[in-house]
Design an enzyme around this catalytic site. Sequence first.
Site, short mmCIF file in Angstrom:
data_model
loop_
_atom_site.label_atom_id
_atom_site.label_comp_id
_atom_site.label_asym_id
_atom_site.label_seq_id
_atom_site.Cartn_x
_atom_site.Cartn_y
_atom_site.Cartn_z
CE1 TYR A 134 -14.08 38.48 -20.53
CE2 TYR A 134 -12.06 38.25 -21.80
CZ TYR A 134 -13.39 38.61 -21.72
OH TYR A 134 -14.03 39.10 -22.83
CE LYS A 163 -14.06 41.80 -19.89
NZ LYS A 163 -13.05 41.90 -20.99
#
Length: 311
Positions: A134, A163
């Site tokens: 992330y 992400k």
Amino acid sequence: MQWTGVMPALTTAFNEDLSIDHPFVARHAQWQVENGVTGLIALGSLGEAATMAFDEKLDLIATLVRAVDGKVPVVAAISALSTSEAVALAKAAYAKGAQGLMILPPYVYKGDWREMKAHVAAILEATPLTAMLYNNPVAYGTDFLPEQIQELATEYPNLKAVKESSTDVRRVTAIRALVGNRLSIFVGVDDAIVEGINAGATGWVAGLVNAFPRESVDLFRLASESKSAEAFELYRWFLPLLRMDTVPKFIQLIKQVQQEIHVGSARVRAPRLEVIGEELAATRAAVQHAIASRPSIAVASTQLTVKAAAK
């Protein structure tokens, strides 16, 4: 574990005493699956993991695993102040049935690349699960550059996705140029999803999907199929709500949207407080406008049959 499609960053429903409302969490997860999501991500920023105790996090994962019963994978977001706690959480989530991990940088401390790589590597090595990195420099102050993501992908085969929440769509093309199809690239900000898909993203970690799952899945599908006219018609309608995912009070706003359409409660844990005054009025107006102006192309989400307790 297939890293593709629309995966909600799930909100966490709370009872009046702010304990986790597990029955609603379970039904909300099932409702998301019924409307076509490909996985569920729990314990992320939107899930208010920073306000949860260790055991609460594990109980939440267990509830979700039972609720979806293998229909889609449950992904546990891993965040902590220390690497040792993050590793312990990853191992415990795996034991509870999580089928993937989403790895966040450490809270508070903004390390250099050597430190951030060591943190991520320790989590990747803790379980056999595949994982998503992330990257959210806006929220966490740590930026995983495309070259660094390539380095991790080269050295750790269980890193399968990233992400990308830098808000810069050019990052999608930059990562793709370095890793090819080695990693799935997910858009992590709602109001860049069509642009991100056009740049090569193959997944969406979505926020407003908590309130509008079918509409989110349809938007992703239309954009992925290059049905530009239909995608942009739906996108233009959705954007005033999707932009709520990119501001500091995104948790409060998205939960308020859920409450307005009776698919959740606006309750949040302190230090966050529910929106009031002009912020509340603006949120309600945006929801009312969306309901009144829904385009013909938009297929409404199925009804959520179990509602959160009334305020």
